[in-house]
Design an enzyme around this catalytic site. Sequence first.
Site, PDB file in Angstrom:
ATOM      1  N   SER A 142       0.823  -1.215   0.000  1.00 25.35           N
ATOM      2  CA  SER A 142       0.000   0.000   0.000  1.00 25.35           C
ATOM      3  C   SER A 142       0.854   1.261   0.000  1.00 25.35           C
ATOM      4  N   TRP A 166       4.393 -10.067  -6.457  1.00 22.45           N
ATOM      5  CA  TRP A 166       2.967 -10.035  -6.820  1.00 22.45           C
ATOM      6  C   TRP A 166       2.759  -9.369  -8.176  1.00 22.45           C
ATOM      7  N   GLY A 241       0.253   7.645 -11.384  1.00 20.93           N
ATOM      8  CA  GLY A 241      -0.568   8.060 -12.527  1.00 20.93           C
ATOM      9  C   GLY A 241      -1.009   6.863 -13.359  1.00 20.93           C
ATOM     10  N   CYS A 242      -0.119   5.864 -13.507  1.00 24.45           N
ATOM     11  CA  CYS A 242      -0.494   4.646 -14.252  1.00 24.45           C
ATOM     12  C   CYS A 242      -1.647   3.937 -13.540  1.00 24.45           C
ATOM     13  N   ARG A 247      -7.048   1.405 -12.508  1.00 22.44           N
ATOM     14  CA  ARG A 247      -8.185   1.373 -11.577  1.00 22.44           C
ATOM     15  C   ARG A 247      -9.486   1.706 -12.314  1.00 22.44           C
ATOM     16  N   GLU A 367      -4.240  -2.909  -6.920  1.00 25.11           N
ATOM     17  CA  GLU A 367      -4.533  -1.559  -7.437  1.00 25.11           C
ATOM     18  C   GLU A 367      -5.087  -0.645  -6.343  1.00 25.11           C
TER      19      GLU A 367
HETATM   20  P1  TGC Z   1       1.294  11.153  -2.120  1.00 23.46           P
HETATM   21  O1  TGC Z   1       2.172  12.133  -1.395  1.00 23.46           O
HETATM   22  O2  TGC Z   1      -0.154  11.170  -1.855  1.00 23.46           O
HETATM   23  O3  TGC Z   1       1.519  11.314  -3.693  1.00 23.46           O
HETATM   24  C1  TGC Z   1       2.800  11.474  -4.275  1.00 23.46           C
HETATM   25  C2  TGC Z   1       2.601  12.266  -5.563  1.00 23.46           C
HETATM   26  O4  TGC Z   1       1.800  11.483  -6.457  1.00 23.46           O
HETATM   27  C3  TGC Z   1       0.569  12.170  -6.769  1.00 23.46           C
HETATM   28  N1  TGC Z   1      -0.489  11.140  -6.808  1.00 23.46           N
HETATM   29  C4  TGC Z   1      -1.028  10.727  -7.951  1.00 23.46           C
HETATM   30  N2  TGC Z   1      -0.860  11.138  -9.218  1.00 23.46           N
HETATM   31  C5  TGC Z   1      -1.584  10.505 -10.168  1.00 23.46           C
HETATM   32  N3  TGC Z   1      -2.430   9.497  -9.899  1.00 23.46           N
HETATM   33  C6  TGC Z   1      -2.630   9.043  -8.642  1.00 23.46           C
HETATM   34  N4  TGC Z   1      -3.460   8.006  -8.401  1.00 23.46           N
HETATM   35  C7  TGC Z   1      -1.912   9.672  -7.591  1.00 23.46           C
HETATM   36  N5  TGC Z   1      -1.844   9.495  -6.245  1.00 23.46           N
HETATM   37  C8  TGC Z   1      -0.976  10.405  -5.785  1.00 23.46           C
HETATM   38  C9  TGC Z   1       0.385  13.158  -5.632  1.00 23.46           C
HETATM   39  O5  TGC Z   1      -0.408  14.263  -6.047  1.00 23.46           O
HETATM   40  C10 TGC Z   1       1.813  13.575  -5.360  1.00 23.46           C
HETATM   41  O6  TGC Z   1       2.221  14.458  -6.400  1.00 23.46           O
HETATM   42  P2  TGC Z   1       3.312  15.608  -6.120  1.00 23.46           P
HETATM   43  O7  TGC Z   1       3.313  16.437  -7.366  1.00 23.46           O
HETATM   44  O8  TGC Z   1       2.832  16.336  -4.909  1.00 23.46           O
HETATM   45  O9  TGC Z   1       4.602  14.895  -5.888  1.00 23.46           O
HETATM   46  O10 TGC Z   1       1.933   9.718  -1.892  1.00 23.46           O
HETATM   47  P3  TGC Z   1       1.874   8.742  -0.639  1.00 23.46           P
HETATM   48  O11 TGC Z   1       3.196   8.058  -0.571  1.00 23.46           O
HETATM   49  O12 TGC Z   1       1.357   9.450   0.574  1.00 23.46           O
HETATM   50  O13 TGC Z   1       0.818   7.627  -1.110  1.00 23.46           O
HETATM   51  C11 TGC Z   1      -0.510   7.863  -1.297  1.00 23.46           C
HETATM   52  C12 TGC Z   1      -1.263   6.536  -1.619  1.00 23.46           C
HETATM   53  C13 TGC Z   1      -1.400   5.666  -0.375  1.00 23.46           C
HETATM   54  C14 TGC Z   1      -2.649   6.957  -2.085  1.00 23.46           C
HETATM   55  C15 TGC Z   1      -0.550   5.764  -2.725  1.00 23.46           C
HETATM   56  O14 TGC Z   1       0.674   5.303  -2.315  1.00 23.46           O
HETATM   57  C16 TGC Z   1      -1.342   4.572  -3.219  1.00 23.46           C
HETATM   58  O15 TGC Z   1      -2.164   4.738  -4.128  1.00 23.46           O
HETATM   59  N6  TGC Z   1      -1.123   3.325  -2.682  1.00 23.46           N
HETATM   60  C17 TGC Z   1      -1.716   2.113  -3.197  1.00 23.46           C
HETATM   61  C18 TGC Z   1      -0.686   1.335  -3.970  1.00 23.46           C
HETATM   62  C19 TGC Z   1      -1.258   0.611  -5.148  1.00 23.46           C
HETATM   63  O16 TGC Z   1      -2.370   0.850  -5.571  1.00 23.46           O
HETATM   64  N7  TGC Z   1      -0.483  -0.278  -5.744  1.00 23.46           N
HETATM   65  C20 TGC Z   1      -0.879  -0.940  -6.939  1.00 23.46           C
HETATM   66  C21 TGC Z   1       0.269  -1.686  -7.572  1.00 23.46           C
HETATM   67  S1  TGC Z   1      -0.021  -2.196  -9.239  1.00 23.46           S
HETATM   68  C22 TGC Z   1      -1.177  -3.393  -9.135  1.00 23.46           C
HETATM   69  O17 TGC Z   1      -1.718  -3.708  -8.143  1.00 23.46           O
HETATM   70  C23 TGC Z   1      -1.502  -4.035 -10.415  1.00 23.46           C
HETATM   71  S2  TGC Z   1      -2.705  -5.244 -10.338  1.00 23.46           S
HETATM   72  C24 TGC Z   1      -2.914  -5.359 -11.992  1.00 23.46           C
HETATM   73  C25 TGC Z   1      -3.864  -6.341 -12.476  1.00 23.46           C
HETATM   74  O18 TGC Z   1      -3.558  -7.547 -12.499  1.00 23.46           O
HETATM   75  O19 TGC Z   1      -4.959  -5.892 -12.972  1.00 23.46           O
HETATM   76  P1  FAD Z   2      -0.596  -4.236   2.687  1.00 21.19           P
HETATM   77  O1  FAD Z   2      -0.219  -2.912   2.158  1.00 21.19           O
HETATM   78  O2  FAD Z   2       0.343  -4.901   3.632  1.00 21.19           O
HETATM   79  O3  FAD Z   2      -2.039  -4.110   3.396  1.00 21.19           O
HETATM   80  C1  FAD Z   2      -2.529  -5.090   4.306  1.00 21.19           C
HETATM   81  C2  FAD Z   2      -3.799  -4.534   4.975  1.00 21.19           C
HETATM   82  O4  FAD Z   2      -3.470  -3.322   5.684  1.00 21.19           O
HETATM   83  C3  FAD Z   2      -4.885  -4.156   3.956  1.00 21.19           C
HETATM   84  O5  FAD Z   2      -6.137  -4.448   4.500  1.00 21.19           O
HETATM   85  C4  FAD Z   2      -4.724  -2.652   3.833  1.00 21.19           C
HETATM   86  O6  FAD Z   2      -5.922  -1.982   3.445  1.00 21.19           O
HETATM   87  C5  FAD Z   2      -4.325  -2.263   5.275  1.00 21.19           C
HETATM   88  N1  FAD Z   2      -3.601  -0.991   5.297  1.00 21.19           N
HETATM   89  C6  FAD Z   2      -2.372  -0.716   4.776  1.00 21.19           C
HETATM   90  N2  FAD Z   2      -2.060   0.588   5.006  1.00 21.19           N
HETATM   91  C7  FAD Z   2      -3.129   1.139   5.657  1.00 21.19           C
HETATM   92  C8  FAD Z   2      -3.438   2.434   6.136  1.00 21.19           C
HETATM   93  N3  FAD Z   2      -2.604   3.463   5.980  1.00 21.19           N
HETATM   94  N4  FAD Z   2      -4.620   2.626   6.763  1.00 21.19           N
HETATM   95  C9  FAD Z   2      -5.518   1.605   6.888  1.00 21.19           C
HETATM   96  N5  FAD Z   2      -5.286   0.352   6.454  1.00 21.19           N
HETATM   97  C10 FAD Z   2      -4.110   0.122   5.834  1.00 21.19           C
HETATM   98  N6  FAD Z   2       1.510  -5.058  -7.820  1.00 21.19           N
HETATM   99  C11 FAD Z   2       2.242  -4.557  -8.860  1.00 21.19           C
HETATM  100  O7  FAD Z   2       3.072  -3.658  -8.674  1.00 21.19           O
HETATM  101  N7  FAD Z   2       2.064  -5.048 -10.127  1.00 21.19           N
HETATM  102  C12 FAD Z   2       1.177  -6.034 -10.408  1.00 21.19           C
HETATM  103  O8  FAD Z   2       1.040  -6.432 -11.572  1.00 21.19           O
HETATM  104  C13 FAD Z   2       0.423  -6.595  -9.333  1.00 21.19           C
HETATM  105  N8  FAD Z   2      -0.413  -7.642  -9.569  1.00 21.19           N
HETATM  106  C14 FAD Z   2      -1.032  -8.257  -8.505  1.00 21.19           C
HETATM  107  C15 FAD Z   2      -1.748  -9.434  -8.717  1.00 21.19           C
HETATM  108  C16 FAD Z   2      -2.338 -10.101  -7.639  1.00 21.19           C
HETATM  109  C17 FAD Z   2      -3.059 -11.399  -7.878  1.00 21.19           C
HETATM  110  C18 FAD Z   2      -2.262  -9.546  -6.335  1.00 21.19           C
HETATM  111  C19 FAD Z   2      -2.941 -10.226  -5.162  1.00 21.19           C
HETATM  112  C20 FAD Z   2      -1.547  -8.398  -6.113  1.00 21.19           C
HETATM  113  C21 FAD Z   2      -0.902  -7.751  -7.192  1.00 21.19           C
HETATM  114  N9  FAD Z   2      -0.101  -6.613  -6.985  1.00 21.19           N
HETATM  115  C22 FAD Z   2       0.620  -6.069  -8.022  1.00 21.19           C
HETATM  116  C23 FAD Z   2       0.141  -6.128  -5.634  1.00 21.19           C
HETATM  117  C24 FAD Z   2      -0.970  -5.268  -5.040  1.00 21.19           C
HETATM  118  O9  FAD Z   2      -0.992  -3.994  -5.636  1.00 21.19           O
HETATM  119  C25 FAD Z   2      -0.769  -5.181  -3.522  1.00 21.19           C
HETATM  120  O10 FAD Z   2      -1.058  -6.459  -2.996  1.00 21.19           O
HETATM  121  C26 FAD Z   2      -1.623  -4.111  -2.894  1.00 21.19           C
HETATM  122  O11 FAD Z   2      -1.190  -2.823  -3.253  1.00 21.19           O
HETATM  123  C27 FAD Z   2      -1.644  -4.218  -1.336  1.00 21.19           C
HETATM  124  O12 FAD Z   2      -0.360  -4.374  -0.815  1.00 21.19           O
HETATM  125  P2  FAD Z   2      -0.054  -5.556   0.232  1.00 21.19           P
HETATM  126  O13 FAD Z   2      -0.549  -6.823  -0.342  1.00 21.19           O
HETATM  127  O14 FAD Z   2       1.387  -5.466   0.587  1.00 21.19           O
HETATM  128  O15 FAD Z   2      -0.942  -5.236   1.510  1.00 21.19           O
END
Ligand code: TGC
Ligand code: FAD
Length: 388
Positions: A142, A166, A241-242, A247, A367
């Site tokens: 996260s 992952w 941004g990606c 999402r 995501e």
């Molecule tokens: P924070 O200080 O809030 O932001 C840093 C800079 O980034 C900008 N920003 C964004 N810009 C574009 N799109 C977004 N969604 C953005 N979110 C933030 C923000 O404005 C700032 O810009 P600047 O100019 O001030 O530098 O950063 P933070 O470290 O406090 O984190 C915020 C948080 C928790 C929302 C972010 O880290 C987050 O979204 N965490 C979730 C991680 C996540 O979604 N991981 C996904 C990995 S990929 C994946 O799961 C693929 S699955 C694919 C599949 O199989 O379909």
């Molecule tokens: P954690 O971040 O450890 O979270 C564990 C729990 O804690 C969750 O319930 C969460 O909501 C909670 N939590 C964490 N922080 C907070 C907070 N601040 N406040 C309240 N609750 C909180 N990633 C990629 O980069 N590329 C990929 O292609 C990709 N594909 C994936 C495919 C699969 C099948 C899966 C399962 C995951 C994939 N991921 C990928 C990873 C995915 O994006 C992460 O699993 C996700 O971002 C959550 O991270 P984590 O699993 O480490 O959980």
Amino acid sequence: MADFQGVDFYQFSRNLSDEERGVRDTVRQFVDRRFLPLVREHFKAGTFPTELIPEMGAMGLLGSSIQGPGCPGLSGTTYGLICEELERGDSGLRSFASVQGSLVMWPIATYGSEEQKERWLPELAAGRKIGCFGLTEANHGSDPGGMETHARRDGDDWILNGSKLWITNANMADVAVVWARTPEGVSGFLVERGMAGFTTNTIHGKFSLRASDTGELVFDDVRVPESNRLPEAKGLKAPLGCLNQARYGIAWGVIGAAADCYDTALRYAGEREQFGKPIASFQLVQQKLVHMLTEITKAQGLALQMGRLKDDGINPTPIVSMAKRNNVAMALDCARTARDILGAAGVTDEFSPGRHMANLESVITYEGTHDIHTLIVGAEITGLPAFR
Ligand code: TGC
Ligand code: FAD
């Protein structure tokens, strides 16, 4: 079985253009005729049907809304409708398209050099090359801002060390978009299969997204030329941004999974008899079906408005987060309800709701987890970020 007829209680189709309806119907047919006959065996085996990738490319399903060389360049709404039909088949099928389009082609199209665009986009759009996106690490999910993977300069090259976990498409990918800490901040690198020190491993034992390749990327002193760095990706906001693009596709896609669950439960309830009557005649079963249809309809409204905003150039993070958060939770609830209506039959792979339910347990986590999206919208409306 006849092709899927769609779930459209509020006639949202009337608001679609002829082109949008045409693409949706073509993808619907592809899923019914080409994908669904294969999914059960692939889910069992834990494999992705790679044989369909060239066909998906030829149909314009890879990077469908990306503008760039060799890319289909369809509207955002059309991209959403494609995701919806693909995920009706399986979340693994939509995941493949999401990663290839939103997480690999989009960053290349948005942050890449002209040379990178010319080299990669046509190959990725056609499905001749496959990509993956490495942001998450074992200790940073996260909170990707804490990433440990890093790169240091060495002449005209970068030396990359660390690992990503992952990762969807990890073991199938020809190219990985990898995010790493550098002295200049977070940067994106195109790491190619075959580069010395770059290896991938499969994650085994998943009960969810089994028809999808999930793995690990490992970088051990990988030498990456400067020409493989994305020149316009500067800082953490570049990978974040990606995520907005992917999402968006998920918020649409899961409506398809929910619609398949609803459709399956409705048919089953009409045929299954208990106490001498179809179970669909009982008030409690009707209440469940009405709840599913109502929630699907609300999610469709959210998605369509989000699509129209995107097509007007408006795609802000909190709008996308609200739709991802709502629609995935809605779909998971529908899958569980459909499984319940199917009784014992719902726990077998003869019917799709159990598979969708297992898949959606990943979709609600990846995501950005459900809770992270709550906090993104919470920060927007209060002005008080509660992440840390
Ligand atoms: P924070 O200080 O809030 O932001 C840093 C800079 O980034 C900008 N920003 C964004 N810009 C574009 N799109 C977004 N969604 C953005 N979110 C933030 C923000 O404005 C700032 O810009 P600047 O100019 O001030 O530098 O950063 P933070 O470290 O406090 O984190 C915020 C948080 C928790 C929302 C972010 O880290 C987050 O979204 N965490 C979730 C991680 C996540 O979604 N991981 C996904 C990995 S990929 C994946 O799961 C693929 S699955 C694919 C599949 O199989 O379909
Ligand atoms: P954690 O971040 O450890 O979270 C564990 C729990 O804690 C969750 O319930 C969460 O909501 C909670 N939590 C964490 N922080 C907070 C907070 N601040 N406040 C309240 N609750 C909180 N990633 C990629 O980069 N590329 C990929 O292609 C990709 N594909 C994936 C495919 C699969 C099948 C899966 C399962 C995951 C994939 N991921 C990928 C990873 C995915 O994006 C992460 O699993 C996700 O971002 C959550 O991270 P984590 O699993 O480490 O959980």
